[in-house]
Scaffold this motif. Structure first.
Motif, PDB file in Angstrom:
ATOM      1  N   VAL A   5      39.776  44.317  -1.967  1.00 27.99           N
ATOM      2  CA  VAL A   5      40.110  45.515  -2.727  1.00 27.99           C
ATOM      3  C   VAL A   5      38.817  46.258  -3.057  1.00 27.99           C
ATOM      4  N   LEU A   6      38.778  47.536  -2.718  1.00 26.95           N
ATOM      5  CA  LEU A   6      37.628  48.387  -3.043  1.00 26.95           C
ATOM      6  C   LEU A   6      37.941  49.162  -4.316  1.00 26.95           C
ATOM      7  N   ASP A  48      41.807  46.106   2.129  1.00 23.81           N
ATOM      8  CA  ASP A  48      43.262  46.125   2.222  1.00 23.81           C
ATOM      9  C   ASP A  48      43.887  47.087   1.216  1.00 23.81           C
ATOM     10  N   LEU A  49      43.102  47.470   0.206  1.00 22.57           N
ATOM     11  CA  LEU A  49      43.597  48.375  -0.840  1.00 22.57           C
ATOM     12  C   LEU A  49      42.387  49.031  -1.507  1.00 22.57           C
ATOM     13  N   ILE A  50      42.568  50.277  -1.957  1.00 22.69           N
ATOM     14  CA  ILE A  50      41.515  50.987  -2.682  1.00 22.69           C
ATOM     15  C   ILE A  50      42.059  51.442  -4.029  1.00 22.69           C
ATOM     16  N   ASP A  77      38.939  39.486  -2.986  1.00 23.32           N
ATOM     17  CA  ASP A  77      37.516  39.832  -2.910  1.00 23.32           C
ATOM     18  C   ASP A  77      37.362  41.284  -3.334  1.00 23.32           C
ATOM     19  N   VAL A  78      36.523  41.525  -4.329  1.00 21.44           N
ATOM     20  CA  VAL A  78      36.369  42.862  -4.900  1.00 21.44           C
ATOM     21  C   VAL A  78      35.093  43.515  -4.381  1.00 21.44           C
ATOM     22  N   LYS A 101      33.234  46.966 -13.933  1.00 20.61           N
ATOM     23  CA  LYS A 101      33.118  45.590 -14.399  1.00 20.61           C
ATOM     24  C   LYS A 101      34.461  45.041 -14.855  1.00 20.61           C
ATOM     25  N   ILE A 102      35.212  45.862 -15.620  1.00 17.36           N
ATOM     26  CA  ILE A 102      36.514  45.417 -16.131  1.00 17.36           C
ATOM     27  C   ILE A 102      37.486  45.142 -14.990  1.00 17.36           C
ATOM     28  N   LEU A 103      37.581  46.089 -14.058  1.00 16.63           N
ATOM     29  CA  LEU A 103      38.510  45.928 -12.938  1.00 16.63           C
ATOM     30  C   LEU A 103      38.125  44.738 -12.066  1.00 16.63           C
TER      31      LEU A 103
END
Length: 330
Positions: free
Chosen positions: A18-19, A60-62, A40-41, A29-31
């Motif tokens: 996830v981006l 896979d997601l933004i 994986d961020v 930081k919170i997200l």
């Protein structure tokens, strides 16, 4: 690299990525803390960095902030959706202000959802999970549409797609490319004698050993139809092509599948035809896929004329200014 399932292997089970895009470090930081246990961020602090990382890592997601300096979220998603590399990546807008017109604009640009700040961690996780699940299902459906259901290797549709990509890559990098057609000898006689169920099992075994000869990440094998298979070998010279063809022929013979209708060997064998060339930019303007396959298929026919259980390879004569071809048989 092509998915391993296309060579008869199991699919990858990598963690999804996830981006997160936000110009506020505290929000990043919170997200990240909320999501990092499950995915994986990746982090981006502005629109330009977001586009660069989306192209590089293909998340896979933004999760995309709407209000950012220089390039806002609407411009970011517009650029993402206009690129063939990133246009299928789902985007969720995360914003503190949701105006009806802005929400409509975002959805029209291709956003999958909106999350309003301040958000609850449980709601954020639930929406991320849902979108990631949909992404995984779409990916699986795309993969299944490219797989031959009997042999679990790539099908004819995927072959055409890969050939197009590899041909253009060979033109761009001035590298050789080889195409190989393989046919099981007297397969109709095998089916008539042993039955179609036995024929299906034999096809599975042959597909598996052929896939095992395509060892490099970009080597590609597919079932073209019936008892025919095709291999694409990027960046491969003539001798390397012949070596792979011989390895395929020997590997199938070493299976020692009984085939009493095979007049000479009494076991299942294959014949192969190969085409080794240096693609050029002019070829991309023609229907090169059919032309390349026709040459490989002609060589396959010559192998059958020469008694089957053999290989014939055709090489581009690069010394000729007319791009003539020279037949070489072994």
């Amino acid at each position: 690299m092509y998915m391993r399932v296309l060579k008869g292997k199991t699919m990858s089970c990598e963690r999804q990525k996830v981006l997160v895009v936000d110009d506020e470090t505290s929000n990043l930081k919170i997200l990240s803390q909320i999501l990092r246990e499950e995915v994986d961020v990746l982090l981006a602090k502005d629109g330009k960095q977001a586009i660069r990382k989306a192209n590089q890592f293909k998340p896979d997601l933004i999760l995309l902030d709407v209000i950012m300096p220089d390039m806002d979220g609407f411009e970011v998603i517009r650029q993402l959706k206009s690129s063939p590399t990133t246009n299928l990546i789902p985007v969720i807008f995360v914003t503190g202000e949701i105006d009806t017109n802005d929400e409509e604009r975002g959805l029209e640009l291709g956003a999958s959802d909106y999350i309003q700040k301040p958000f609850q961690a449980s709601i954020l996780k639930a929406r991320v999970r849902l979108n990631l699940k949909l992404t995984k299902q779409r990916t699986m459906l795309e993969q299944l549409s490219n797989i031959d259901p009997l042999t679990s290797i790539a099908n004819r549709r995927k072959y055409a797609e890969v050939l197009d990509v590899e041909w253009k890559s060979a033109v761009r990098h001035h590298t050789a490319l080889s195409l190989i057609m393989i046919d099981i000898d007297y397969f109709k006689r095998y089916n008539d004698h042993y039955g179609h169920a036995a024929g299906d099992r034999a096809l599975e075994k042959v597909a598996n050993v052929l896939a095992n000869q395509a060892l490099r990440p970009r080597d590609f094998v597919a079932r073209y139809g019936g008892e025919e298979f095709v291999l694409i070998l990027p960046n491969t010279d003539y001798q390397g092509t012949v070596n792979i063809m011989e390895a395929c022929r020997k590997a199938v013979a070493e299976l020692e599948i009984e085939h009493i209708e095979n007049e000479d060997k009494k076991i299942m064998t294959i014949s192969a035809g190969g085409y080794n060339c240096l693609p050029n930019s002019q070829d991309t303007e023609q229907d090169y896929r059919e032309a390349a396959l026709k040459i490989a298929d002609d060589m396959l026919y010559k192998s059958k004329q020469n008694g089957r259980n053999c290989v014939t390879c055709y090489q581009l004569d690069v010394s000729s200014p007319k791009n003539l071809y020279t037949k070489k048989s072994i």
